[in-house]
Design an enzyme around this catalytic site. Structure first.
Site: not given
Lengths: 315, 280, 483
Positions: A151, A215, A251
């Protein structure tokens, strides 16, 4: 790198590509998200949604105070969210800082959680303020320690000052480090990008650069995963699929604390990107407190009466 | 006094900035109060009306688009030109209606002043009647009056000049174009006013003037599907019902007025409300 | 976890328990419910279930209502201060808010519109209209109509079936605020919420006769329009009937406002925010089953983005949830009547036969009741009937343009002029287009938004006058020099 034939890696082509995107009207996007929030999900669909949401949770701890003990406890919870009910699915992954990756991976493997991934926040999370060399090393460390998902944060400073090519190049480089060993999630920190136009632009930039997931947030900045921001990102992955036939995941992270919020997210997915995205490989929810509320709501449906927090574990 | 034979004017229609004769080739006699022949103005036909409406429609877009400042200046220019021809208008009013010179002078003075009054409205009517509406949501919402389009008017028989000014000025100051039927018995003021118009930078077709018989022209005005509104102040109230009923075919806005006031301008304006989101 | 790819929403029906529908209704005259003589059934268009029997008002009933309204006007309402009148309107607004769910359920049962819309749009807006106009009652001298504006007297009001309660509010609230009393006739197929509103008037202790409600069909409407005891007519409905009314009142001193049909253009420029435009198109034509006079029924697309927008629109339309209006997740409910369904079918067939391409969203329509799937026609030209006539259903005609002026010319090429939509992210272009469009309501980068403070009404054959805001209020006051 092919960049899907959308850009050739030069600043000129990137600017042209981003400039071709249509704008987003904030009020219209807010209104659409608000309308979808009125969907009433009941009984069997609610039960299905809860289990689906559990399987999509990236169970997260990103504290300076994290310890091996805390992370191991989290891993245990991730594999078997409800120790009294084996029908509860495992979560999608645990999400930890770089130095906790090895502890998490080892512990998960030890307790039969091989199927639960470890996501590492990377590239000088949460601010992204470090040299490229450090960011690359940060990512390599995590992968070497067993992270299957990275991430990364984008350089919001570069993005906001229009240096899109720098943001793009960073993603491309981290993508190269991840290679086939780890999925790449690109965090925008939408609360700092502020406008939906920026969110849309960042989405297309990241997807062309090779993100597997886009995300919303680090969880350290508010607002985070608001419904309209997720809507805009879902529209982006849907349109990107139309262009490339490649499905990119989404996400949302931060601010999704209860079942109602999580189900709203699933409705957004269902009615925006489409049901094809309703699986953990294409939709994750970054959260910590959410899991227990999902469990309590699950109990309510199964038992027919309201649950107590005493019956869900606090790890 | 010399024995010079004066040069008399041929009174014609005023359509699209030109002075055509009626296509029908007909005229009628105007006599003064003592029954003495004054002139042979055109007896306009429905086809003249048709032509005038075409001209008015063509002129609408440009006139509507003109800035309020520009409209105001042109109306003021009409007043300037009328002022310069006071003597001619006084003379014509006296000749046709037989009123005293003093009374005619008052009418001309009032007409000039009325034009000046309307000229000033051009850039104020929107702020007077417009609104910013506080809607319950993230929207900027405003209402503004806009011109309606082509308006037909039937000017009152008397006062022949002032009544005519009241028939045209409020209509055009709002951005409409007009086809006006002048006073039947006293059409000279209106026809001479066409000369004022022709020297006032008013675009062709904004004001079109017919002379003739109300009974003949009014039903065609009422039924014309490209006329948006109708001022029937100059029409006998006995005829109002019939005109309104015919005008319903395209839902014409049909009004008669008792006095001059801003409402007279607004009567032939439509309110447009615009919504736009407020957001990033 | 079971493998299920699609997220089926289980039925989420709103409870009917909140409403009590009487087997038979009379009229509301002089503050009391009075029995009617002849009755006709009102049905739930989603199921064809008979909900109740509605009275068909005859001359005697209308006479009684007008008499009650006149009496209330002369003895009570015209003598009451604006401050006190306003308080009654505030009361009504509050009671409508309190009973909002009841109104929403009843509206959905009687009209067929989705509960989500009656709950989130119709009923809250209706209450807001009373709240807004309540505040006008003691401020009429500031409404721009001179220092002593006067009410007309008795207002006869005839409303349509597409927004039964909301149209009632649009009519009754300004009329009462301005000091008029009213005789209102709801539409033949949708009388129930008006009759529930009568109960609200009772709870608010509104003086008897200030609001009178007579039910019936077009014959009742004609009795109101032609009644010599009525000073002001307000009508919302078709242009056809509007013209009949205009003719009927021509020989009288009655003041008239008309809110009639439309064929609104919804123009999408190539620099629009595409996803929000698609939402705007959907909201423009499928809101309330397209039973909206201001519906964006002509989509005018810039050619360069036409394919992209149509593809996105079809995808979006496939997600419209059609079915049980009482289900909280329903987006598109039932067509209000069999008659309307036939009309929609007839015009759509004309679209086919004139060579336009029909596409309907794939959806299962219930077996009973009146239904029409969300539909678009592409390849439509100005000459097609479906580009000119009001369909008043969930049917969209798609046209294209190449230059902004062409878009405006097509948009304005209609005798209607109620509303229009513009989608562009370029501010100057939005303002240019909003100036060019000959319509009373312009929605720029939004569509089908309503507010009591916002004047609504049409140019050309879409009507006379405005409703809402200061401009709408003036329709219920004398004080202008013309007649």
């Amino acid at each position: 790198m092919s960049f899907y034939g959308l850009v050739d890696g030069t600043e000129t082509s990137l600017k042209k590509y981003l400039g071709s995107l249509s704008g987003v009207d904030q009020v219209g996007a807010d209104a659409r998200a608000a309308m979808l929030a009125t969907r009433s999900i009941k009984t069997t669909s609610k039960r299905w949604a809860i289990d689906t949401a559990i399987s999509m949770v990236d169970l997260t701890t990103l504290e300076g105070a994290d310890t091996p003990g805390k992370v191991k406890a989290l891993c245990t919870k991730a594999v078997r969210p409800d120790p009294t009910d084996a029908t509860v699915p495992s979560v999608g992954a645990v999400c930890v800082y770089n130095d906790m990756v090895e502890i998490a991976r080892t512990h998960l493997d030890l307790i039969g959680g091989q199927h639960v991934g470890v996501a590492a926040v990377s590239t000088a999370f949460p601010s992204g303020r470090a040299s490229m060399a450090v960011k690359i090393q940060d990512t390599k460390d995590a992968i070497n320690a067993g992270a299957s998902e990275i991430d990364m944060v984008i350089d919001r400073g570069a993005f906001l000052s229009g240096r899109y090519i720098e943001v793009f190049d960073e993603i491309v480089k981290i993508r190269e480090v991840c290679a086939t060993k780890a999925h790449l999630k690109v965090i925008f920190e939408t609360g700092e990008l502020v406008t939906y136009d920026n969110v849309r632009k960042a989405s297309f930039l990241a997807m062309a650069a090779g993100a597997d997931f886009i995300k919303t947030s680090t969880g350290k900045v508010s607002p985070a995963a608001t419904a309209p921001v997720v809507l805009v990102m879902l529209e982006a992955v849907r349109d990107f699929y139309t262009m490339t036939k490649v499905r990119i995941g989404v996400k949302p992270a931060g601010g999704i604390r209860n079942t109602k919020d999580a189900i709203k997210q699933l409705v957004l997915v269902n009615e925006t990107a489409g049901p094809e995205w309703l699986k953990p490989s294409l939709f994750r929810i970054g959260a910590s407190a959410l899991l227990n509320d999902l469990l309590m709501q699950r109990m309510k449906i199964d038992d027919g009466y309201y649950a107590s927090p005493q019956y869900v574990t606090i790890d | 006094m010399s024995n010079r034979i004066d040069v008399k004017k041929t009174y014609k229609l005023f359509i699209n900035g030109a002075f055509p004769r009626t296509e029908s080739g007909r005229t009628y006699e105007v006599k003064n109060a003592k029954g003495i022949f004054i002139a042979n103005p055109c007896l306009a036909s429905r086809k003249d009306l048709r032509d005038a409406v075409v001209a008015a429609r063509a002129a609408h877009h440009g006139w509507n688009k003109a800035t309020a400042y520009n409209k105001g200046q042109i109306l003021y220019r009409l007043a300037e030109m009328l002022e310069g021809r006071r003597a001619q208008f006084v003379d014509e009013i006296v000749t046709v209606t037989g009123v005293s010179k003093a009374k005619a002078e008052i009418e001309v003075t009032d007409s000039v002043d009325r034009l000046v009054w309307y000229a000033g409205w051009a850039d104020k009517i929107s702020s007077l009647s417009g609104a910013l509406n506080p809607v319950a949501g993230p929207y900027y919402n405003f209402t503004i009056p806009e011109s309606m389009g082509v308006i037909a008017a039937i000017a009152p028989e008397t006062p022949s000049l002032l009544g005519f000014i009241d028939s045209i000025a409020p209509i055009i100051v709002g951005g409409n174009t007009v086809v006006v039927l002048a006073s039947t018995k006293a059409p000279l003021s209106a026809m001479s006013f066409a000369e004022v118009i022709a020297t006032s930078d008013l675009p062709a077709g904004v004001i079109n003037i017919l002379t003739g018989r109300k009974d003949e022209i009014t039903p065609w005005m009422a039924s014309h599907m490209d006329i948006d509104g109708l001022d029937i102040s100059g029409l006998s109230s006995k005829k109002h019902a019939e005109v309104k009923s015919t005008g319903a075919q395209n839902l014409k806005r049909i009004y008669s007025f008792k006095s001059d006031e801003p409402g007279r301008i607004l009567a032939f304006m439509e309110n447009k409300t615009v919504w736009h989101p407020i957001g990033l | 976890m079971e493998e299920k790819l699609s997220f089926e929403y289980a039925p989420a029906p709103e409870s009917r328990a909140l409403v009590t529908i009487k087997p038979k209704y009379g009229h509301f005259i002089g503050g009391k419910f009075v029995a009617g003589s002849k009755h006709f059934p009102t049905i739930n268009p989603a199921t064809e279930e008979v909900l109740s029997q509605i009275s068909l008002a005859a001359k005697a009933d209308v006479d009684a209502a007008v008499k009650a309204a006149r009496k209330a006007y002369t003895t009570t309402w015209s003598k009451m201060s604006g401050k006190e009148r306003g308080k009654y309107l505030f009361r009504i607004a509050r009671i409508m808010q309190e009973r909002s769910r009841e109104f929403a359920v009843l509206e959905t049962l009687d009209n067929g519109k989705p509960i989500r819309e009656s709950r989130d749009v119709d009923v809250p807006l209706a209450a807001a209209h009373f709240f807004y106009h309540a505040g006008w009652a003691d401020k009429l001298e500031y409404a721009g109509l001179g220092t002593t504006p006067k009410a007309h007297g008795v207002a006869g009001q005839i409303i349509p079936w597409n927004f039964p309660l909301l149209m009632l509010a649009w009519k009754v609230a300004p009329a009462l605020a301005a000091g008029n009393t009213v005789v209102l006739k709801p539409a033949e197929t949708t009388s129930l919420t008006a009759l529930l509103f009568a109960e609200v008037c009772q709870q608010a202790e509104l003086p008897a006769g200030v609001v009178n409600i007579v039910t019936g069909d077009g014959s009742t409407g004609a009795l109101i329009v032609n009644h010599p005891g009525i000073d002001k007519i307000a009508f919302t409905g078709s242009t056809e009937v509007g013209k009949i009314i205009a003719r009927a009142v021509a020989p009288t001193k009655k003041s008239v406002t008309l809110e009639l049909g439309g064929k609104a253009a919804n123009i999408i420029f190539d620099d629009a925010a595409i996803d929000e435009s698609v939402e705007g198109i959907v909201n423009g034509i499928f809101f309330n089953q397209g039973h909206v006079c201001c519906a964006g029924s002509r989509l005018i697309l810039q050619e360069s983005i036409a394919d992209e927008v149509i593809e996105k629109l079809k995808n979006r339309m496939a997600k419209i949830r059609v079915g049980d209006p009482m289900d909280k997740n329903t987006d598109l409910g039932a067509i209000n009547s069999k008659e309307q369904l036939l009309k929609i079918g007839e015009l759509s067939a004309a679209g086919d036969s004139e060579g336009a391409q029909r596409w309907s969203a794939p959806c299962d329509l219930p077996g009973k009741g009146f239904w029409f799937a969300p539909t678009i026609f592409t390849g439509v030209t100005q000459a097609h009937r479906i580009a000119r006539e009001e369909i008043f259903g969930p049917v969209l005609s798609v046209l294209t343009f190449r230059t902004p002026q062409e878009a405006i010319d097509k948009a304005n090429n209609t005798p209607f002029g109620l509303s229009a939509g513009i989608w562009s992210e370029k501010g100057a272009k939005v303002l240019w287009a909003s100036q060019q469009l000959r319509a009373g309501v312009i929605w720029a980068n939004t569509f089908n938004k309503f507010d009591p403070a916002s004047p609504f009404g049409g140019y050309k054959e879409s009507g006379w006058g405005r409703e809402g805001g200061r401009h709408g209020l003036s329709a219920y006051l004398k004080g202008v020099s013309h007649e």
